[in-house]
Design a protein around this motif. Structure first.
Motif, short mmCIF file in Angstrom:
data_model
loop_
_atom_site.label_atom_id
_atom_site.label_comp_id
_atom_site.label_asym_id
_atom_site.label_seq_id
_atom_site.Cartn_x
_atom_site.Cartn_y
_atom_site.Cartn_z
N THR A 531 -26.01 -12.91 4.22
CA THR A 531 -25.10 -11.85 4.69
C THR A 531 -23.63 -12.18 4.46
OG1 THR A 531 -25.28 -12.82 6.90
CG2 THR A 531 -26.68 -10.94 6.42
N THR A 532 -23.34 -13.18 3.67
CA THR A 532 -21.94 -13.48 3.34
C THR A 532 -21.63 -12.91 1.96
OG1 THR A 532 -22.65 -15.62 2.44
CG2 THR A 532 -21.87 -15.59 4.72
N PRO A 533 -20.35 -12.66 1.66
CA PRO A 533 -20.01 -12.14 0.32
C PRO A 533 -20.41 -13.09 -0.80
CG PRO A 533 -18.18 -11.85 1.86
CD PRO A 533 -19.19 -12.72 2.55
N TRP A 534 -20.58 -14.37 -0.49
CA TRP A 534 -20.92 -15.36 -1.50
C TRP A 534 -22.39 -15.81 -1.35
CZ3 TRP A 534 -17.00 -15.80 2.11
CH2 TRP A 534 -17.36 -16.43 3.31
N ALA A 535 -23.22 -15.01 -0.70
CA ALA A 535 -24.60 -15.40 -0.41
C ALA A 535 -25.33 -15.89 -1.66
CB ALA A 535 -25.36 -14.23 0.21
N THR A 536 -26.25 -16.83 -1.46
CA THR A 536 -26.99 -17.46 -2.54
C THR A 536 -27.79 -16.43 -3.34
OG1 THR A 536 -27.19 -19.48 -1.23
CG2 THR A 536 -28.74 -19.20 -3.05
N ARG A 537 -27.67 -16.50 -4.66
CA ARG A 537 -28.41 -15.59 -5.53
C ARG A 537 -29.76 -16.16 -5.95
NH1 ARG A 537 -23.53 -14.55 -9.67
NH2 ARG A 537 -23.39 -16.80 -9.30
N SER A 538 -29.82 -17.47 -6.12
CA SER A 538 -31.09 -18.11 -6.47
C SER A 538 -31.06 -19.54 -5.95
CB SER A 538 -31.31 -18.11 -7.99
OG SER A 538 -30.45 -19.06 -8.62
N TRP A 539 -32.25 -20.05 -5.62
CA TRP A 539 -32.30 -21.42 -5.10
C TRP A 539 -32.01 -22.44 -6.19
CZ3 TRP A 539 -31.31 -21.53 -0.45
CH2 TRP A 539 -31.88 -20.67 0.48
N GLU A 540 -32.35 -22.14 -7.42
CA GLU A 540 -32.05 -23.07 -8.50
C GLU A 540 -30.54 -23.29 -8.61
OE1 GLU A 540 -36.01 -21.70 -8.77
OE2 GLU A 540 -34.15 -20.53 -8.67
N GLU A 541 -29.78 -22.21 -8.52
CA GLU A 541 -28.32 -22.33 -8.58
C GLU A 541 -27.78 -23.09 -7.37
OE1 GLU A 541 -24.47 -19.31 -8.35
OE2 GLU A 541 -26.36 -18.57 -9.17
N ALA A 542 -28.31 -22.77 -6.20
CA ALA A 542 -27.85 -23.45 -4.99
C ALA A 542 -28.14 -24.95 -5.03
CB ALA A 542 -28.53 -22.82 -3.76
N LEU A 543 -29.34 -25.31 -5.48
CA LEU A 543 -29.71 -26.73 -5.53
C LEU A 543 -28.86 -27.49 -6.54
CD1 LEU A 543 -33.57 -26.26 -5.29
CD2 LEU A 543 -32.07 -27.26 -3.54
N ALA A 544 -28.44 -26.81 -7.61
CA ALA A 544 -27.55 -27.46 -8.58
C ALA A 544 -26.22 -27.79 -7.92
CB ALA A 544 -27.35 -26.55 -9.78
N HIS A 545 -25.67 -26.87 -7.13
CA HIS A 545 -24.42 -27.14 -6.43
C HIS A 545 -24.59 -28.26 -5.40
CE1 HIS A 545 -22.50 -23.83 -8.37
NE2 HIS A 545 -23.18 -22.89 -7.75
N GLY A 547 -26.45 -30.74 -5.75
CA GLY A 547 -26.71 -32.00 -6.44
C GLY A 547 -28.16 -32.42 -6.37
N LYS A 548 -29.06 -31.45 -6.09
CA LYS A 548 -30.49 -31.74 -5.98
C LYS A 548 -31.30 -30.80 -6.88
CE LYS A 548 -29.67 -34.74 -2.71
NZ LYS A 548 -29.81 -36.19 -2.97
N SER A 549 -30.93 -30.76 -8.16
CA SER A 549 -31.60 -29.86 -9.09
C SER A 549 -33.07 -30.16 -9.25
CB SER A 549 -30.92 -29.94 -10.47
OG SER A 549 -29.59 -29.48 -10.39
N ASP A 550 -33.48 -31.38 -8.92
CA ASP A 550 -34.88 -31.76 -9.07
C ASP A 550 -35.71 -31.44 -7.84
OD1 ASP A 550 -33.58 -33.57 -7.48
OD2 ASP A 550 -34.60 -35.34 -8.29
N ALA A 551 -35.12 -30.79 -6.82
CA ALA A 551 -35.85 -30.46 -5.60
C ALA A 551 -36.98 -29.48 -5.90
CB ALA A 551 -34.91 -29.86 -4.56
#
Length: 717
Positions: A531-545, A547-551
């Motif tokens: 519900t924020t203007p910057w809400a997560t679009r995908s978990w892959e993108e979020a995990l990259a930010h 630093g856990k892209s391998d999650a």
């Protein structure tokens, strides 16, 4: 479910006890007389009484420890005393919390060679380990390997379990049991009535643990290893928050020594949410886990201002990390003069080109700004020592340290690699248009730069004169945290749980990721509830930010808390707010209460609250933030007491008035939702408003009543 207790076979026949549940009224207290072998419930109550006595003895043993002469100094004594105090707290017997909730009867002794015909063993599964005075276990910790079949064994894979028994409690009294004969092919698999009753039990007070009701797909996540990170996508009522908390408890059990050194942290969206979940881990005997919000983590400055959405979006963009890096390292300037060190009658000269080479080497190593600045005087001093050795001297480390502290070396370091205050750096970026333009070139466009600047279209107002005078926003604090990490490495924990993650900006993900660079993370969230203007679009993108892209990304789709009719109605919004997400499928047999009622004003809302309060459990009145004051006045005028989010409900006061902006992560037995259209209109755009409405619609555990005077959003059909 039968209301009587059927006779039970003797203990020696562990593979064929009763085939159905039993229940019985009474206090459930243990008797001093031997239990009747034909009274299975009485025998289980006796074991409960014996287990409580054993736990009390364990606690008394710890309390009686004499540590006066076992420590070398007062510091060690304080540490040991604190550890003993924590151990005593962990051994507390909570009267209203069952000491064990299940029993496993193995067909063979775990780990034994089945060919030898080893006799089976019986284990009681509970929240913590309890042993008698001989050290023999009376209750097995739910996290132990031998307890795993309680959650995962099935008819298809009984895992060598002949009988799984669940216990039902009223308060702290054992009042019912229910059996599953997993190895009996003639017995059909059925839904556990006790399990269903526990899931649907009314909620009063803070969140409880779910150790008695963990499902197989949840248990797989809970028992995942410490080395890997996991991201759990789960819709309302799927238990993702509980899974994350129980995963912490499991990791502390399986890796206690390591996590005792490195630490664990649970991050929630706000203080109300943290207060709601704060009793879960202590109830499981875990007292050392810290809890915080992202704002707590980055509290380098006092936050007194707010950002308009456009400015907050740019400040939360991951590109700001590059702007900050450029701005920081712009302070490093090539030397223009040699460094001349005078020692006694000798003068030692380090040419400017040599100093420049040292600076270049430090920059190429990509170490923290502050660490490089500390290394620079030592590198210059080493160059001096090389000259000394060539001239026949034999300097040692003490000479090098003395040269590094020489005033000429200090002056050179100050000129070439000056100290930088992170807050001042961010302040300059937000107030100096030329400085920002220089370091944001090719990263942020002109409009984005203008949005950032205070006093030039941004949201910071008139440029402040100092760091203390600045009205910093929450997004500014995250930028300062990023800059602080560029200067000095942030301490990393062993494991971090991040809940309601879908609302974080990329820069906030980076801030959390810095706290677990050498550890692992459990990320919990629901893309449909962003519900924020910057809400997560995908978990892959979020995990990259992060630093856990391998999650590993896991999805929970079975709903245990939200009633069928309620989640089905709320899911009408999913195609509009999160297309592609799998709707939650409620597994509850009770469809729950659901009503849509046209209203004429606040009196109808108050009446709906009064109706809900006649039921057992908690009630939440959720409304658009702007409508909360008027509803509060109406409740007060009607003499209906209510609480604010974060205040603990009691038997006397069970109504909480919840602004829609704070409803996320909370749940109530009954929810009265005021004016859905106002909830949607209270957000900056329609999609965010519909997501906020989706959150509000899914907070109910037993029943939802929607009161509206305006037409409902068309997306609800």
């Amino acid at each position: 479910m039968p209301t009587h207790v059927p006779p039970e076979r003797p203990d020696t026949d562990a593979t064929a006890p009763d085939t159905h549940a039993g229940s019985e009224s009474g206090t459930g207290t243990a008797s001093s007389a031997p239990p009747d072998p034909l009274d299975p419930l009485g025998r289980e109550r006796a074991h409960l009484g014996d287990s409580r006595a054993a736990l009390r003895a364990m606690r008394e043993d710890v309390e009686s420890l004499d540590i006066r002469d076992v420590t070398a100094n007062w510091v060690n004594a304080e540490v040991l005393a604190r550890q003993i105090e924590d151990r005593v707290k962990a051994l507390a017997d909570l009267s209203d919390t069952p000491l064990f909730f299940g029993r496993l009867d193995y067909q063979h002794a775990p780990g034994a060679d089945r060919a030898e015909g080893a006799a089976g063993e019986r284990f009681y599964i509970g929240r913590r380990h309890v042993h008698d005075h001989d050290g023999d276990p009376m209750v097995i910790d739910w996290r132990a390997p031998v307890s795993q079949p309680f959650y995962r064994a099935s008819k298809k894979d009984p895992m060598d379990v002949g009988l799984r028994r669940r216990f039902g409690y009223t308060g702290g009294d054992l009042t019912a049991y229910e059996d599953e004969h997993l190895s009996d092919p003639a017995e059909a698999a059925t839904t556990s009535k006790l399990l269903q009753r526990e899931i649907e039990r009314p909620r009063v007070g803070p969140m409880r643990d779910i150790v008695a009701t963990i499902q197989p797909e949840q248990d797989e996540i809970v028992r995942g290893g410490l080395g890997g990170s996991v991201c759990v996508q789960g819709g309302p009522g799927t238990g993702k928050t509980a899974v994350g908390l129980h995963r912490v408890a499991y990791l502390l059990y399986a890796h206690r020594e390591r996590l005792a050194r490195t630490g664990t942290l649970v991050i929630g969206p706000n203080r109300s949410f943290l207060h709601y979940i704060e009793q879960v881990l202590p109830a499981l005997g875990e007292l050392s886990v810290q809890q915080a919000t992202v704002d707590d983590l980055v509290a380098h400055v006092e936050v007194r201002g707010t950002d308009a959405a456009p400015a907050a979006v740019v400040k939360g963009d991951a590109r700001m990390a590059e702007v900050l890096r450029r701005a920081l390292y712009s302070h490093v300037t090539p030397p223009t003069e040699p460094v001349v060190v005078v020692r006694g009658s000798r003068r030692w000269r380090v040419p400017a080109y040599e100093v420049e080479a040292i600076v270049g080497e430090l920059l190429e190593r990509d170490i923290r700004y502050g660490a490089a600045r500390e290394a620079l005087p030592q590198r210059i001093a080493h160059a001096v020592l090389v000259q000394m050795e060539r001239s026949g001297e034999a300097p040692d480390d003490r000479v090098q340290d003395a040269v590094a502290r020489n005033s000429a070396v200090k002056a050179a370091v100050k000129a070439v690699w000056p100290a930088v205050d992170p807050a001042k750096l961010v302040l300059r970026l937000l107030t100096d248009a030329e400085f920002l333009a220089e370091h944001a070139a090719g990263v942020l466009d002109a409009d984005e730069q203008k949005t950032l600047l205070w006093g030039a279209g941004g949201s910071g107002g008139r440029p402040p004169r100092s760091v203390k005078a600045a009205k910093w926003s929450a997004a500014d604090a995250v930028l300062i945290d990023e800059a602080t990490d560029l200067v000095e490495r942030t301490h990393s924990l062993g494991h971090v749980v991040l809940d309601e993650a879908q609302d974080l900006s990329p820069m906030q993900y980076r801030a959390v990721g810095r706290r677990c660079t050498t550890g692992s993370a459990t990320v919990l969230g629901d893309l449909a509830q962003g519900t924020t203007p910057w809400a997560t679009r995908s978990w892959e993108e979020a995990l990259a930010h992060l630093g856990k892209s391998d999650a590993v990304v896991e999805e929970l789709t079975a709903g245990f808390r939200v009633p069928t009719d309620v989640i089905r109605y709320a899911s009408r919004l999913l195609p509009h707010i999160a297309p592609g997400l799998t709707p939650v499928a409620s597994v509850r047999e009770n469809p729950g209460a659901f009503a849509l009622r046209p209203g004429t004003g606040a009196d109808d809302v108050v009446a709906a609250c009064a109706e809900s309060l006649r039921q057992e459990g908690s009630t939440g009145l959720i409304a658009a933030d702007a409508r909360v004051p008027a509803l509060a006045a109406a409740l007060t005028a009607a003499g209906v007491p209510f609480l604010a989010p974060g205040e603990e409900t009691t038997r006397e006061t069970r109504l909480t008035l919840v602004p829609a902006s704070l409803a996320k992560g909370l749940e109530y037995d009954y929810v009265v939702l005021d004016e859905p259209r106002a909830v949607v209109d209270g957000e900056p755009d329609e999609r965010t408003g519909l997501r906020r409405l989706y959150v509000a619609l899914t907070r109910a555990v037993s029943g939802l009543t929607v009161i509206h005077t305006s037409p409902l959003p068309a997306e609800l059909g």
